[in-house]
Scaffold this active site. Sequence first.
Site, mmCIF file in Angstrom:
data_model
loop_
_atom_site.group_PDB
_atom_site.id
_atom_site.type_symbol
_atom_site.label_atom_id
_atom_site.label_comp_id
_atom_site.label_asym_id
_atom_site.label_seq_id
_atom_site.Cartn_x
_atom_site.Cartn_y
_atom_site.Cartn_z
ATOM 1 N N GLU A 285 79.538 25.095 45.213
ATOM 2 C CA GLU A 285 79.988 25.378 43.851
ATOM 3 C C GLU A 285 79.923 24.108 43.036
ATOM 4 O O GLU A 285 80.367 23.043 43.493
ATOM 5 C CB GLU A 285 81.457 25.861 43.810
ATOM 6 C CG GLU A 285 81.675 27.268 44.293
ATOM 7 C CD GLU A 285 83.139 27.702 44.198
ATOM 8 O OE1 GLU A 285 83.911 27.139 43.386
ATOM 9 O OE2 GLU A 285 83.504 28.617 44.956
ATOM 10 N N GLU B 270 87.318 27.237 50.542
ATOM 11 C CA GLU B 270 88.400 26.356 50.092
ATOM 12 C C GLU B 270 89.753 26.624 50.752
ATOM 13 O O GLU B 270 90.703 27.064 50.091
ATOM 14 C CB GLU B 270 88.554 26.442 48.570
ATOM 15 C CG GLU B 270 87.283 26.101 47.812
ATOM 16 C CD GLU B 270 87.500 26.001 46.303
ATOM 17 O OE1 GLU B 270 88.571 26.381 45.815
ATOM 18 O OE2 GLU B 270 86.577 25.523 45.620
HETATM 19 C C1 FCB Z 1 86.998 27.143 42.891
HETATM 20 C C2 FCB Z 1 86.971 28.568 43.402
HETATM 21 C C3 FCB Z 1 86.202 29.518 42.538
HETATM 22 C C4 FCB Z 1 86.398 29.224 41.071
HETATM 23 C C5 FCB Z 1 86.151 27.766 40.781
HETATM 24 C C6 FCB Z 1 86.258 27.391 39.333
HETATM 25 O O1 FCB Z 1 88.167 26.533 43.322
HETATM 26 O O2 FCB Z 1 86.402 28.617 44.687
HETATM 27 O O3 FCB Z 1 86.570 30.817 42.882
HETATM 28 O O4 FCB Z 1 87.640 29.628 40.685
HETATM 29 O O5 FCB Z 1 87.021 26.978 41.523
#
Ligand code: FCB
Length: 461
Positions: free
Chosen positions: A368, A184
């Site tokens: 994620e 990110e």
């Molecule tokens: C993302 C991050 C991760 C976690 C999630 C909820 O932005 O990569 O570390 O905090 O959100």
Amino acid sequence: MDLTPPPVSLADLVAPPAGSPMRRREFIFGAGTSSYQIEGAAHEDGRLESIWDRFSATPGKVLRGEDGAVACDHYHRWQEDLDILQRLGVDAYRFSIAWPRVMDQGGQPNERGIDFYKRLLDGLAERGIRAFVTLYHWDLPQHLEDRGGWLNRETAYRFADYADLMSRKLAGHGDVAAWTTHNEPWCAAYLGYGDGHHAPGLANPRWAAQAMHHLLLGHGLALPALRANAPGAQHGIVANCAPGYADRDTAADRDAASLFETYQNRWVLDPLLKGEYPAELWRYWKGCEPLVLPGDMELIRQPIDYLGINFYSRAVLRSQGPDTIAWVRHPDVERTTMDWEVYPQGMQDLFEAFKRDYANLPPLYVTENGMSSHDSVAHGEVDDVQRQNYIKQHFAACSRAMDSGVDVRGYFIWSLLDNFEWAFGYERRFGLVHVDFETQQRTLKRSALAYADFLRERAAG
Ligand code: FCB
């Protein structure tokens, strides 16, 4: 009349639909974590200070003044955590390396810190689990920040040295399926240097734009070393993306939604996949163009083997005059304790749009996806109903995107464990596994048991 509902298997609480391409054996299922959020052991084995240690220690930056000094104590409990992964039956585990653990201030390897990741990779392989290794999940060594951090072009070169070192040192340990340069960059650049909500806590869009450029440059500089040292692995990067929707069906709101997507998605993806920053972005942030040297964009746009997407929610936008956009918060929609709207269809829409917008879109991984809720243990169990539904609906959305031709290769639930959720501390629980931060007791939530059941059924064919 029999009103008893038909029996639902545990697996069905989360499983993708029958016939989904995600049920194929080669589709990778996993769970993710990151170093600062779980490891703890902040002062052990020569670990240096990171920008998150410094930021967390600054009053007012993290809810309740919490920090990652102990977190899930994973540095000491890693074997138990790998046993949990094995119990889940995941194909792969996504974790990150703490840069301040593995290199000293002079850029020399810190073998004691590196040994931890060797043990971790070997331990995963012993349990039949592949690794997705992220190099940068935001814990920059503080001494580099003291010299300007990602505002300093030099940091991109230091990052490439670090990537080179780790991919050499860890060669021969475990089964690394994929290396990720950055997690990110949008958050690292914007939240870190643009609005100050994350470490190092600076706030100026011009700095965010320059930090972004150096993060992406670091990615480009690191790729050749990673490819040379780990030729058998896939190499890529992970971006957090969200679709934007116009609140009203007007040209102005559609323009606002498009501007949102430019700032949220294209700011990162256009340089990586098209070799240029979107010109519209500088309409929104006038005069904030970064300094780009000849050759930078060619490095940044090198082909990658995969693109990881972190997907959580969507945004609904309204125009508030030319190039001014406002987020709209509708009251009657489902939300998580992060206050993020639950909108699974957004994942399908986003992936299909990427396929249309980028002719060279590499294979995707959902690196994620997950949600936070107020989970507590009752009689040894955690029945996280909202998370079970969330996972099931997002699996279904991913499946629909795949049915329409998007190449998605794997899916990692965020997160394996409840952990240190950055500026929100330990209050926001994203884990498949509940962690009692007083006792470090781990309890598999019902979503985890259902995930395990689904993966068992799939493995059994
Ligand atoms: C993302 C991050 C991760 C976690 C999630 C909820 O932005 O990569 O570390 O905090 O959100």
